[in-house]
Design an enzyme around this catalytic site. Structure first.
Site, short mmCIF file in Angstrom:
data_model
loop_
_atom_site.label_atom_id
_atom_site.label_comp_id
_atom_site.label_asym_id
_atom_site.label_seq_id
_atom_site.Cartn_x
_atom_site.Cartn_y
_atom_site.Cartn_z
N GLU A 128 9.39 3.98 3.20
CA GLU A 128 9.64 2.68 2.59
C GLU A 128 8.84 2.51 1.24
O GLU A 128 9.51 1.54 0.74
CB GLU A 128 8.61 1.87 3.89
CG GLU A 128 9.28 1.34 5.09
CD GLU A 128 10.41 0.62 4.99
OE1 GLU A 128 10.89 0.04 3.82
OE2 GLU A 128 11.15 0.24 6.00
N LYS A 182 0.80 -1.14 -0.08
CA LYS A 182 0.21 0.02 0.06
C LYS A 182 1.00 1.26 0.09
O LYS A 182 0.39 2.22 -0.61
CB LYS A 182 -0.92 0.08 1.27
CG LYS A 182 -0.29 0.02 2.44
CD LYS A 182 0.29 1.04 3.26
CE LYS A 182 0.80 0.68 4.38
NZ LYS A 182 1.53 1.92 5.19
#
Length: 340
Positions: free
Chosen positions: A282, A192
């Site tokens: 990330e 995501k």
């Protein structure tokens, strides 16, 4: 009362340490910055990563990993994905008994494209592992620190282990569900971040709500497509660690990945964005890892591919939007044999 050490004193590690301390556990937190650990112990604040939040007096911070791990029976790992092997290699020289290894990091290891639970099982001898459990879901550290209602998922191969972690964390403001699909839970939390970067770019370009809704919806399709190919349950991606985490990460200013994408959409270079953020994004690493996985496993992920070209091949963000809108016509709904 469980003796638990949180490895990683960033915003999320600190917030989770607060939850555990509020639940009456013996909580230690380790970080590699002595001055920050001293601040936590003396001022009860982590001003760098979770400013303005008063930490429980029962949290004890250590800059010595050996001291932090004395007599613990559970560790909670919350470090950047690229740091896992180095940290685990140090830990396995200190831990002497089998313990529960929980991780709450949302990413895929750079270079190997492995899930974090796989990295743990590779680096830590089986004799030192009681269980490996993943804790993931739609959860901003800032809101958890303020005791705002939050719901996440605990996943493990053994449901008893997932339920044990559920018991550790669950309280009036932090609700935990369980799920046996460790693959799907990890991948939903990691992938995501890619779509959150894309959503931030969309907002930075001023493309509007229609475009963002399409990115999120088609992005979830990509997540589920790769996740299913890797062994995840398709239903997991409609839950907290799929759709739930995607919504919160794509729509909140708390999201580092959304903020990074927003800056890219406004014309900043990747180097400028990463320098400005000052914390791990990330989604950048995960985009590279997921793109490599998609090519290897022959999974179609057009949003991920377009973002990869923006981040690593210097493609213009407006051209990326044009390439996605101009793709060959498709059916929206794909048949999933497991469900039909």
């Amino acid at each position: 009362m469980t003796k638990i050490t949180v490895i990683g004193a960033g915003s999320w590690g600190t917030a989770l340490a607060m939850v555990l301390a509020d639940n009456g556990h013996d909580v230690r937190i380790w970080g590699n910055r002595p001055e920050l650990m001293n601040e936590i112990n003396t001022k009860r604040e982590n001003s760098r990563y979770l400013p303005g939040i008063t930490l429980p007096s029962t949290i004890v911070a250590y800059s010595s990993l050996e001291e932090a791990l004395v007599d613990v029976n559970t560790v909670l790992l919350v470090v950047p994905t690229k740091a896992y092997r180095d940290v685990l290699q140090e830990m396995k020289e200190i831990v002497t008994e089998p313990i529960t290894w929980i991780h709450a990091s949302k990413g895929i290891e750079p270079g190997t494209s492995k899930r974090i639970s796989e990295v743990i099982e590779e680096e830590i001898p089986e004799s030192l592992i009681k269980d490996v459990v993943v804790l993931s879901g739609p959860s901003h550290a800032e809101e958890v620190g303020l005791h705002q209602a939050t719901t996440v998922t605990s996943a493990a191969k053994r449901m008893e282990a997932a339920e044990g972690v559920q018991d550790l964390f669950m309280n009036s403001y932090f609700r935990v569900y369980t799920n046996p699909d460790i693959v799907g839970v990890e991948l939903g939390g990691a992938l995501k971040n890619i779509i959150a970067l894309a959503a931030g770019i969309s907002d930075g370009l001023g493309l509007g709500d229609n475009a963002k809704a399409a990115l999120m919806t088609r992005g979830l399709t990509e997540i589920a497509r790769l996740g299913r190919k890797m062994g995840g349950n398709p239903l997991t991606f409609a839950g907290l660690t799929g759709m739930g985490d995607l919504i919160v990460t794509c729509t909140s200013v708390h999201s580092r990945n959304w903020r990074a994408g927003n800056m890219l959409g406004k014309g900043h270079s990747l180097e400028e964005v990463l320098e400005s953020m000052g914390m791990v994004v990330e989604g950048v690493r995960t985009t590279k890892a997921a793109h490599e996985l998609a090519e290897k496993m022959e999974v179609e992920m057009p949003i991920t591919a377009a973002l990869y070209d923006v981040l690593f091949n210097g493609n213009n963000v407006k051209d990326a939007v044009g390439s996605l809108m101009g793709r060959v016509r498709k059916h929206e709904v794909e048949a999933i044999p497991d469900l039909l």
